[in-house]
Design an enzyme around this catalytic site. Structure first.
Site, PDB file in Angstrom:
ATOM      1  N   CYS A   1      42.308  32.014  46.465  1.00  0.00           N
ATOM      2  CA  CYS A   1      43.046  31.924  45.196  1.00  0.00           C
ATOM      3  C   CYS A   1      43.327  33.343  44.710  1.00  0.00           C
ATOM      4  O   CYS A   1      43.939  34.129  45.421  1.00  0.00           O
ATOM      5  CB  CYS A   1      42.277  31.100  44.176  1.00  0.00           C
ATOM      6  SG  CYS A   1      40.613  31.681  43.803  1.00  0.00           S
TER       7      CYS A   1
ATOM      8  N   ARG B   1      38.570  29.632  42.025  1.00  0.00           N
ATOM      9  CA  ARG B   1      39.217  28.321  42.142  1.00  0.00           C
ATOM     10  C   ARG B   1      39.076  27.788  43.571  1.00  0.00           C
ATOM     11  O   ARG B   1      38.913  26.586  43.797  1.00  0.00           O
ATOM     12  CB  ARG B   1      40.704  28.427  41.783  1.00  0.00           C
ATOM     13  CG  ARG B   1      40.978  28.473  40.305  1.00  0.00           C
ATOM     14  CD  ARG B   1      42.448  28.744  40.026  1.00  0.00           C
ATOM     15  NE  ARG B   1      42.825  30.131  40.191  1.00  0.00           N
ATOM     16  CZ  ARG B   1      44.045  30.612  40.002  1.00  0.00           C
ATOM     17  NH1 ARG B   1      45.015  29.797  39.658  1.00  0.00           N
ATOM     18  NH2 ARG B   1      44.306  31.893  40.152  1.00  0.00           N
TER      19      ARG B   1
END
Lengths: 141, 288
Positions: free
Chosen positions: B246, B251
């Site tokens: 990410c 994430r």
């Protein structure tokens, strides 16, 4: 103020933000931050001859970023700060005001509102400068 | 529609526990440590699950100087302070659909603490169910946690690993927002230090924003629903060696958890250097 007291103040602002909402006749709408990570705000500013005539914000995100934005807008409006005085505001002093113990390592979240407000003021000053510098030419043209 | 975890068809259902399961074990503090890990650092202070402790990804899990995670000595000390022993089952939960909970879990796994689970639905589901919250911070007897070895090979990818992966056209999942994937968003406004000089994605990476793996109530989708996304749409196949990334690797730890535990991909690595490293690297290939 203890850390718990600092958190209580932040929560007051988070749950009852001051000067929140879109300012319909704003000269500048300045976005800052990111809704994807941390927080994001939009600062709405209306000004005239270096003075702030209207100020509000919208936003979403973590408690610190949203509450601190409410706090800085309240400070600017309550104290009647001018645009130059806003630009001169010190980030570290503001973090102290928000509460350094509560903010911890999230100083960037705490200053998101202030930095976006400064960007809004700078844009207003640039726009005003540009309008003033081109006005005679327009009249002449 | 809410489903029991056993009905969701996960490859490793033992890695996920329900809010009910947690609620029934709040007092088992000898064997279980509930850990809240949030993006919003004050959430724990305004209310948390009784007998849970807070672990903050910035202050507890990151090295304060070098861009890396804490070292084994500090990890052992942190475990001891939180009353976590080698045998303790650590139950993670947090805000943002357990985004930060899975990140903390991933860091725990770097140190070989395998006895970890995620509370399905995280903080939002617990709150929405009207379950008990408290501001009381618990205190547990410290534990003597032996200094572990950190293994950065199995579940973590470095830039060189990604480059080798790229050469053999290995599958990659970009879990950022569509705007970040397309290069339209170069960096987050006002966060230039976490941005990149170039926008786009690593060539060949499929776009699957991380939050597609969860339902509205914050709980994970079923295995069939997840397969439709990651295999049907993104083209992964069981047995694939996958790298997820990410912006800074948080994430993508959520997607790492989904692929590894819910869908049973044994070879999944999280590239925590992610776009802040790749998008700033000279001559790193980029696709838009």
């Amino acid at each position: 103020m203890s850390r718990q007291q600092q958190i209580a103040v932040l929560l007051q602002h988070y749950q009852g933000p001051r000067h929140q909402g879109v300012l319909a006749d704003a000269d500048v709408a300045m976005p800052g931050g990111s809704p994807e990570c941390g927080g994001s705000v939009v600062i709405y500013l209306r000004g005239e001859e270096g003075r702030i005539r209207g100020l509000s914000f919208t936003g979403q995100g973590d408690i610190i970023s949203q509450a601190a934005t409410s706090m800085i807008l309240e400070q600017v409006l309550d104290e009647g700060l001018t645009m130059d005085e806003v630009i001169a505001l010190d980030y570290e002093a503001f973090v102290d005001r928000v509460g350094r113990e509560a903010v911890g390592s999230r100083t960037r979240n705490a200053t998101l509102g202030l930095s976006t407000l400064k960007s809004a003021v700078r844009k207003h000053q640039r726009d005003t400068l540009y309008a003033n510098s081109t006005e005679p030419a327009r009249k002449a043209g | 529609m809410e489903q029991d975890i056993e009905q969701k068809g996960y490859a490793h259902p033992e890695a996920v526990v329900s809010t009910e399961w947690v609620a029934e074990r709040l007092n088992d503090t000898e064997n279980i440590r509930i850990v809240e890990s949030d993006e919003d650092v004050l959430l724990y202070d305004i209310g948390h699950i009784r007998n849970s402790v807070k672990i903050d990804w910035v202050e507890d899990l990151n090295d304060p100087l070098v861009r890396d995670y804490l070292d084994p000595e500090h990890f052992a000390r942190l475990m001891g302070e939180k009353g976590i022993g080698l045998e303790t089952t650590v139950v993670f939960y947090g805000d943002k659909n357990n985004w930060w909970a899975t990140y903390a879990l991933w860091v725990f796994q770097l140190f070989g603490h395998e006895n970890v689970v995620v509370m399905d639905g995280g903080r939002i589901k617990w709150e929405q169910e009207g379950r008990e919250m408290t501001q009381e911070v618990p205190s547990f007897p410290s534990k003597d946690y032996p200094v572990p070895t950190r293994d950065d090979e199995k579940i973590r990818a470095f830039k060189e690993d990604v480059e080798r992966h790229l050469e053999k056209q290995g599958p990659m999942i970009d879990v950022r927002s569509p705007g970040e994937y397309s290069g339209e968003l170069l960096h987050m406004p006002d966060y230039p230090q976490e941005g990149a000089l170039r926008g786009g994605h690593i060539p060949g990476a499929a776009s699957v924003p991380w939050a597609r793996a969860v339902r509205e109530d914050g709980s994970f989708k079923s295995a069939d629903e997840l397969k439709e996304i990651y295999e049907g749409e993104a083209g992964l196949n069981q047995g694939d060696d996958v790298i997820a990334y990410c912006r800074i690797g948080e994430r993508s730890s959520h997607t790492w958890f989904v692929l590894k535990y819910l869908l049973g991909y044994d070879k999944v690595r999280n590239y925590d250097g992610s776009w802040t490293e790749w998008g700033n690297s000279v001559r790193a290939p980029i696709e838009r």
